[in-house]
Design an enzyme around this catalytic site. Structure first.
Site, mmCIF file in Angstrom:
data_model
loop_
_atom_site.group_PDB
_atom_site.id
_atom_site.type_symbol
_atom_site.label_atom_id
_atom_site.label_comp_id
_atom_site.label_asym_id
_atom_site.label_seq_id
_atom_site.Cartn_x
_atom_site.Cartn_y
_atom_site.Cartn_z
ATOM 1 N N ASN A 402 0.766 -1.202 -0.009
ATOM 2 C CA ASN A 402 -0.033 0.135 0.108
ATOM 3 C C ASN A 402 0.837 1.112 0.090
ATOM 4 O O ASN A 402 1.062 1.801 -1.038
ATOM 5 C CB ASN A 402 -0.809 -0.033 1.196
ATOM 6 C CG ASN A 402 -1.936 1.080 1.219
ATOM 7 O OD1 ASN A 402 -1.720 2.176 0.348
ATOM 8 N ND2 ASN A 402 -3.044 0.876 1.975
ATOM 9 N N ASP A 403 1.645 1.514 1.187
ATOM 10 C CA ASP A 403 2.474 2.741 1.236
ATOM 11 C C ASP A 403 3.514 2.846 0.175
ATOM 12 O O ASP A 403 3.741 3.975 -0.145
ATOM 13 C CB ASP A 403 2.954 3.000 2.746
ATOM 14 C CG ASP A 403 1.667 2.952 3.782
ATOM 15 O OD1 ASP A 403 0.927 3.566 3.341
ATOM 16 O OD2 ASP A 403 1.836 2.578 4.970
#
Lengths: 476, 101
Positions: A402-403
């Site tokens: 995600n990040d």
């Protein structure tokens, strides 16, 4: 006898250094740990023959106790180390590291207590720890005690946080101010020990250092944990080196300081990969208190896709880049993903794995997880090598990450992630994101990539989604 | 016994050695190497054994016992997890092209 023991310690130290050196290349890495292990066994065995130990008043009891303690501590560690899943490696390392720090602190405690009782009965008027031990030994014993104790309690907290047993981000209001006061008090008591021999001062000192370790680790955000573990690893090394000087043990000094400096450099490398300074990690946790509310300020909706359609898209792609994250490992989907890769290869699709420097929970963690699934090295690419390829990629498959693919790290200066290098998945023609739910990532920051026009979400458990993709591609 | 200037030399050279080892490590080995260095400071076990070995009072024995217990945990646990991780790096497999750190 003493000569043989000293020589053995030296050989052990050399074996440690050579072992670590070999661990720095994938080809010789396995041999490296064996060499270091041999050094450890040698050093442990000769210690049983130390004259001071054999001639001590309670030699038989003490040696008995040593064997029992090694059996319990070693046995537990052997069992837990064998059993732990690869995904949980970081917290296990934190735990074993904490034990090392605790051992160094306990050695310091024994030395300080011994000096304290000697000072109490000394007729010559030598009544402080400094005069009993000597300036250099006293300073290093106390320093090692502070560092080892902080590393001990801090590592235990790091373990608890990573293991999901503790989700606290602060204990008291104005935590940083409290920490500063506590740190000053700890230093104050450390100095007080040097100039006195009071046993209560020593006890309060250790209690303060223990609390300090807890307090500085609690506010640290989840994403910053690897940096902290690495830092505590370096600190334990230092503490061991200092206590080695106190005991006059060459193997401890060399091994401890080597780890101390290697660990410090590793900590810096990790912090740099995440675009964080070590200072920042301690004094401003990402996503601890000011996590952006879900969907805040992001226009658009997430577009769902079914596995069937995603499979078709991938089967007819010219190039697919898979971006695995920690979520993939938690879902145990790496074996399925590798199977999918092989099937796509058979259909003439080029498949690459793109690894962000901090994918997983530590640098290199994802490589270990993929290696476990049998993915060969030559399919795995570092961020810098693969980022230019996204432009010519039909499908970027993001699974459990995600990040590390959050474009706001590039173009939104108000984002807490701003400045962190990312994988340019958003440049691919299509982005497929396999994700369990709509929540935010490890850092708690919303990801605009999921709302982008070329992005489609495949919701579901990683392993199940991967199986469905395999099915879909096979049926074509 | 190692004292004074000799000790400073050892501290300094050991520091450089550690720096040298890490500076040439590919990213894929960072986690195993951190684990490996975690194992290496398990040498604290030797110091703990010494401290317990020469303990005279019950208090010293108790603290020494804890020290050996923890030290053994560090050494054995560090070895086991490092070995397990490195097991996966089968030397017969080809080394990847771009892995400079």
């Amino acid at each position: 006898m003493d000569m043989i023991i000293q020589a053995s310690y030296l050989i052990a130290a050399v074996l440690f250094i050579l072992g670590l050196k070999q661990m720095s290349s994938p080809v010789t890495a396995r041999r490296g740990i064996l060499w270091a292990g041999a050094g450890m066994v040698l050093a442990t065995l000769v210690t049983f023959m130390t004259p001071e130990v054999i001639d001590s008043a309670q030699a038989s009891t003490n040696i008995m106790l040593i064997i029992v303690a090694i059996a319990i501590g070693g046995g537990y560690a052997w069992y837990s180390g064998r059993k732990v899943a690869m995904t949980d490696m970081p917290q296990m390392i934190a735990m074993y590291n904490g034990m090392g720090g605790g051992a160094a602190a306990a050695i310091a405690a024994v030395e300080l207590l011994k000096a304290s009782s000697e000072a109490a009965v000394d007729p010559s008027g030598a009544t402080t720890i400094a005069s009993v031990l000597g300036t250099d030994v006293a300073i290093l014993a106390i320093l090692g005690a502070v560092i080892g104790t902080i590393s001990f309690s801090g590592s235990i907290i790091a373990w608890a946080k990573l293991d999901g047993r503790l989700s606290l981000s602060r204990i008291l209001p104005k935590q940083h101010l409290v920490n500063a006061v506590l740190a000053i008090a700890t230093v104050g008591f450390a100095i007080a020990i040097y100039f006195s021999a009071d046993i209560n001062t020593i006890i309060i000192f250790f209690v303060l250092a223990l609390i300090l370790g807890v307090f500085i680790t609690v506010p640290v955000g989840g994403a910053d944990m690897p940096v902290i573990i690495s830092l505590f690893n370096a600190l334990t090394g230092l503490a061991v080196g200092f206590e080695g000087y106190v005991l006059g043990n060459a193997a401890m000094i060399i091994a401890g300081i080597v780890v101390g400096s290697a660990g410090s450099l590793l900590t810096q490398l990790m912090a740099k990969a995440m675009n964080r300074s070590v200072f920042n990690v301690f004094f401003a946790g990402v996503g601890t208190d000011a996590a952006a509310p879900a969907g805040d300020g992001i226009e658009g909706v997430m577009k769902e896709i079914q596995a069937q359609d995603a499979g078709i898209l991938m089967a007819f792609a010219s190039q697919v880049i898979i971006i695995p994250g920690y979520g993939m490992a938690v879902a145990q989907a790496q074996h399925k993903i590798w199977e999918l890769t092989q099937i796509l290869n058979e259909k003439g699709v080029s498949v690459k794995f793109a690894i962000h420097p901090v994918a997983g929970r530590m640098p290199g963690h994802m490589n270990v997880l993929l290696a476990e699934a049998g993915v060969p090295y030559d399919k795995i690419y570092d961020m810098d090598d693969v980022n230019a390829d996204f432009k010519n990629t039909t499908v970027a498959l993001v699974i459990g990450a995600n990040d590390v693919v959050n474009p706001s790290a590039k173009n939104d200066s108000s984002s807490p992630l701003y400045g962190m290098p990312i994988l340019n998945a958003f440049e691919a023609e299509n982005v497929i994101v396999i994700k369990r739910g709509r929540g935010t990532g490890f850092s708690g920051v919303e990801n605009p990539l999921f709302f982008a026009d070329n992005t489609k979400m495949l919701f579901g458990d990683g392993q199940k989604a991967a199986s469905e993709l395999i099915q879909a591609v096979k049926e074509l | 016994m190692i004292e004074g200037l000799a000790a400073i030399y050892i501290f300094m050279l050991a520091g450089f050695t550690g720096y040298e080892i890490i500076s040439k490590v590919p990213v894929i080995l960072h986690t195993p190497l951190m684990s490996g260095s975690n194992f290496v400071h398990g040498i604290v076990l030797v110091g703990a054994m010494f401290a317990l070995g020469i303990a005279e009072t019950t208090t010293q024995q108790i603290i020494g016992f804890i020290a050996v217990l923890l030290g053994a945990g560090n050494a054995v646990g560090g070895y086991v997890v490092t070995e397990r991780m490195l097991e996966m790096f089968n030397p017969s497999k080809k080394k990847t092209s771009g892995e400079e750190s």
